[in-house]
Design a protein around this motif. Structure first.
Motif, short mmCIF file in Angstrom:
data_model
loop_
_atom_site.label_atom_id
_atom_site.label_comp_id
_atom_site.label_asym_id
_atom_site.label_seq_id
_atom_site.Cartn_x
_atom_site.Cartn_y
_atom_site.Cartn_z
N ALA A 179 1.04 12.93 -7.13
CA ALA A 179 0.14 11.82 -6.81
C ALA A 179 0.99 10.73 -6.17
N ILE A 180 0.65 10.35 -4.95
CA ILE A 180 1.42 9.33 -4.23
C ILE A 180 0.60 8.05 -4.20
N ASP A 181 0.97 7.13 -5.07
CA ASP A 181 0.21 5.89 -5.20
C ASP A 181 0.69 4.89 -4.15
N GLU A 182 -0.16 3.91 -3.84
CA GLU A 182 0.20 2.88 -2.84
C GLU A 182 0.66 3.55 -1.55
N ALA A 183 -0.09 4.55 -1.11
CA ALA A 183 0.34 5.38 0.00
C ALA A 183 0.52 4.61 1.31
N HIS A 184 -0.11 3.46 1.43
CA HIS A 184 0.05 2.68 2.67
C HIS A 184 1.49 2.21 2.86
N CYS A 185 2.32 2.29 1.82
CA CYS A 185 3.73 1.90 1.95
C CYS A 185 4.47 2.77 2.96
N VAL A 186 3.87 3.89 3.35
CA VAL A 186 4.52 4.79 4.30
C VAL A 186 4.33 4.30 5.74
N SER A 187 3.40 3.35 5.92
CA SER A 187 3.08 2.93 7.28
C SER A 187 3.95 1.76 7.72
N GLN A 188 4.66 1.97 8.82
CA GLN A 188 5.52 0.91 9.32
C GLN A 188 4.72 -0.26 9.87
N TRP A 189 3.47 -0.02 10.20
CA TRP A 189 2.64 -1.08 10.76
C TRP A 189 2.05 -1.93 9.64
N ALA A 209 -4.44 6.61 9.69
CA ALA A 209 -3.92 7.66 10.57
C ALA A 209 -2.42 7.84 10.33
N ASP A 210 -1.75 6.72 10.11
CA ASP A 210 -0.32 6.76 9.84
C ASP A 210 0.00 7.52 8.56
N ILE A 211 -0.78 7.30 7.53
CA ILE A 211 -0.56 7.98 6.25
C ILE A 211 -0.70 9.49 6.44
N VAL A 212 -1.78 9.87 7.11
CA VAL A 212 -2.04 11.29 7.33
C VAL A 212 -0.88 11.95 8.07
N GLN A 213 -0.40 11.25 9.10
CA GLN A 213 0.64 11.84 9.92
C GLN A 213 1.99 11.88 9.19
N ARG A 214 2.37 10.78 8.58
CA ARG A 214 3.69 10.69 7.94
C ARG A 214 3.80 11.58 6.71
N LEU A 215 2.71 11.68 5.96
CA LEU A 215 2.75 12.51 4.75
C LEU A 215 2.21 13.92 5.02
N GLN A 216 1.95 14.20 6.27
CA GLN A 216 1.45 15.51 6.68
C GLN A 216 0.24 15.93 5.84
#
Ligand code: ADP
Ligand code: ZN
Length: 631
Positions: A147-157, A193-200
């Motif tokens: 479970a990856i919480d606060e997943a928006h942390c992966v987005s550089q934007w 879109a960033d989350i989907v792409q970065r976390l595949q």
């Protein structure tokens, strides 16, 4: 002891003591428990934790092993694990706050398959030691779920970017076949879109809940004397409540906290410049202080608050403008997680607009990044300047259609508007005259807001006379408009991008789009500033008299209130013994329901929402005793 439940609904009931799933919870849980990947967007307080905690139990009980929860919030792991322990769920965390021995013990439990959930920070997960443990579990088929919480942390934007989150693609690559669930409360289309792409997560099912938080009342007031406005807001509407006040700079945080203390309001500062130990202590006091003792006002930079799961934060106030709507929504979303009335309140003025525009202009970021930031700021400014429903605009930003909410400042007290088209033309042409004047060799090119307004209002100040601005054709053409109104016009023109404040002195300059306004082709509608006090009273009347946040969880009669207070005193003791915030033992709403229903048997007590099997077993007799004694 009852038999262990294995299907989601039974687990919800037995372990958590809740009667039904909310929103998308059931669909998410079934999908993930069945081995699917998912991306879950749910507002704060929507119930994201259950989306992985229930599948974790389902899969553990089916012999599939442990769920690893990735979270950036080390400071909160202790309480999260404590809350699960209260429910009888085997959980642990691994982070830098654990002593070596303690960490070894957790690792042994993990490898022996005795844990249902393990919380860890991303930097911990990416260590060779941790990956080796995951390998071992994986080989034995004992890795149930990530479970990856606060997943928006992966987005550089986004506004919470964390480098380590980028490394999480290892989970997918190394442990293909282990389902992954990413969760966040903030994601506009871009971040998503960033989350989907970065976390595949291209094949993951996406669950998007409504982002509405109907119990939060949004109010944005024009900045006049912000400290006084804040104090009035706190005294009139939130006496003794816990809440958060956001400021942009560390210095302002310190100043504001000290000032509130001086005014007799229990306030603590929190920002990244404070010693880690001081921060921990302040956060702890904020989380643990029970509402009965009077809440703490946390004055903070945005360094504070991510993942704060305190349910009874009654207000979030902004003294400075956030960077964008995502930030605003995330920060205000920390209010009212318990579903009871809460306030999101902000003061906003000319200087905020100028500062935020300037910060973007002067940053070293690449131009396309700046363009994106400007677009996001524009959307926030449009929200601040709006004369229609704030919520409709907020939700529209996240792609949701809605109708006027009846619970924001503009719905409760519709502001008047005035047609400022003529005034805007006068203002812009005055700026234009300054430039001409300069080109004739008579004075500097640009001037700031104060001087401009003096000229428009026909004030012969020293500076006006010195530069001969009393001879301009625009001198005194706006004497009939108040200074505050002129500031409103100016702010609006800057917000809309027709004017720019430049350089160290904020001198005003026309932009290309000013031409259309000068020609009268762009109508400019402005709010009529409403006197703040009148607004508060009107809003309260509309809400039926009760100050926001003061509403008890349930209306209780005198005897029930006495039982409620007795239960609270009992809970405070248990919380101290277990070193946990009181709300983790039981929520106010659960205690209120116990006080109202006045159960006499364990069965009756167990039927109350929020009382699961473990809590019933641990506390049932005590609670019946407290209720009996209180009468
Ligand atoms: P989020 O992480 O999305 O902000 P939480 O998982 O902390 O939200 O849940 C918010 C609150 O709602 C918690 O107090 C939780 O116990 C409660 N809650 C969640 N789901 C349910 C449910 N199905 N029934 C009753 N209460 C729930
Ligand atoms: Zn509204």
């Amino acid at each position: 002891m009852q038999e262990l439940a294995t299907d989601p609904a039974a687990i919800l009931h037995q372990v958590f003591g809740y009667a039904a799933f909310r929103g998308h919870q059931q669909a998410v849980i079934e999908h993930v428990a069945g081995g699917g990947d998912a991306l879950v967007l749910m507002p704060t307080g929507g119930g994201k934790s259950l989306c992985y905690q229930v599948p974790a139990l389902v899969r553990q009980r089916a012999g599939q092993g442990v769920t690893v929860v990735v979270s950036p919030l080390i400071a909160l792991m202790h309480d999260q694990v404590g809350a699960l322990a209260e429910l009888g769920v085997q959980a642990a965390f691994l982070n830098s706050t654990l002593e070596g021995d303690e960490a070894r013990r957790v690792e042994r439990e993990l490898l022996a398959g005795r844990l249902t959930l393990l919380y860890a920070a991303p930097e911990r997960i990416l260590t060779p030691r941790f990956l080796a443990m995951l390998d071992s579990l994986h080989e034995r088929g004992k890795l149930a779920l990530f479970a990856i919480d606060e997943a928006h942390c992966v987005s550089q934007w986004g506004h919470d970017f964390r480098e380590e989150y980028l490394g999480l693609s290892v989970l997918h690559e190394r442990y293909a076949g282990v389902p992954r669930l990413a969760l966040t409360a903030t994601a506009d289309a871009h971040t998503r879109a960033d989350i989907v792409q970065r976390l595949q997560l291209q094949d993951a099912r996406v669950f998007v809940s409504s982002f509405d938080r109907p119990n939060i009342r949004y109010t944005i007031v024009e900045k006049d004397d912000p400290k006084k406005q804040l104090l009035r807001f706190l005294r009139d509407e939130h006496e003794g409540d816990a809440g958060i006040v956001y400021c942009q700079s560390r210095r302002k945080v310190e100043e504001t906290a000290a000032w509130l203390e001086g005014e007799g309001i229990a306030a603590l500062p929190y920002h990244a410049g404070l010693d880690a130990e001081v921060r921990r202590r302040h956060q702890d006091r904020f989380l643990r202080q029970d509402s009965a003792e009077g809440g703490i006002v946390m004055v903070a930079t945005i360094a504070f608050g991510m993942g704060i799961d305190k349910p009874d934060v009654r207000f979030v106030a902004h003294l400075d403008l956030p960077k964008n709507i995502e930030g605003y929504y995330q920060e205000t979303g920390r209010a009212g997680r318990d579903g009871l009335a809460a306030d999101a309140w902000m003061t906003y003025g000319l200087q905020d607009v100028v500062n935020q525009r300037r910060m973007i202009d002067e940053s070293e970021a690449p131009e396309d990044f700046k363009r994106l930031q400007r677009g996001k700021l524009d959307a926030l400014l449009a929200l601040a300047e709006a004369h229609d429903c704030r919520r409709v605009r907020l939700l529209a930003y996240f792609g949701e259609d809605s109708t006027p909410c009846g619970n924001c400042d503009n719905c409760l007290t519709p502001p008047g508007t005035w047609d400022a088209t003529e005034a805007a033309r006068k203002l812009l042409s005055c700026v234009w005259r300054f430039v001409q004047h300069h080109e004739q060799g008579r004075g500097p090119r640009g001037f700031g807001a104060g001087h401009l307004i003096d000229v428009l209002r026909g004030k012969r100040t020293e500076k006006v006379v010195q530069f001969g601005h009393d001879e301009l054709s625009t001198f005194g053409i706006g004497a009939d408009i108040s200074e505050a109104q002129w500031r409103g016009v100016l702010r609006q023109l800057i917000a809309l991008g027709h004017l720019r404040a430049e350089g160290e002195w904020n001198t005003l300059a026309l932009t290309a789009s000013a031409r259309a306004v000068l020609r009268g082709e762009v109508p400019v509608q402005l709010r009529v500033p409403v006197e703040p006090r009148a607004r508060v009273r009107a809003a309260r009347r509309a809400a039926g008299g009760a100050a926001a946040g003061k509403a008890p969880p349930l209306p209780l009669d005198e005897a029930a209130t006495a039982r409620f207070m007795a239960l609270k005193a009992w809970r405070a003791e248990v919380a101290r013994e277990h070193n946990l915030p009181a709300y983790i033992v039981f929520h106010d709403a659960t205690l209120a329901e116990m006080a109202r229903a006045h159960p006499a048997t364990l069965d009756e007590l167990g039927a109350i929402g929020g009382v699961g099997a473990k809590k019933l077993e641990a506390y049932g007799e005590q609670i019946l005793g407290v209720l009996h004694e209180a009468g």
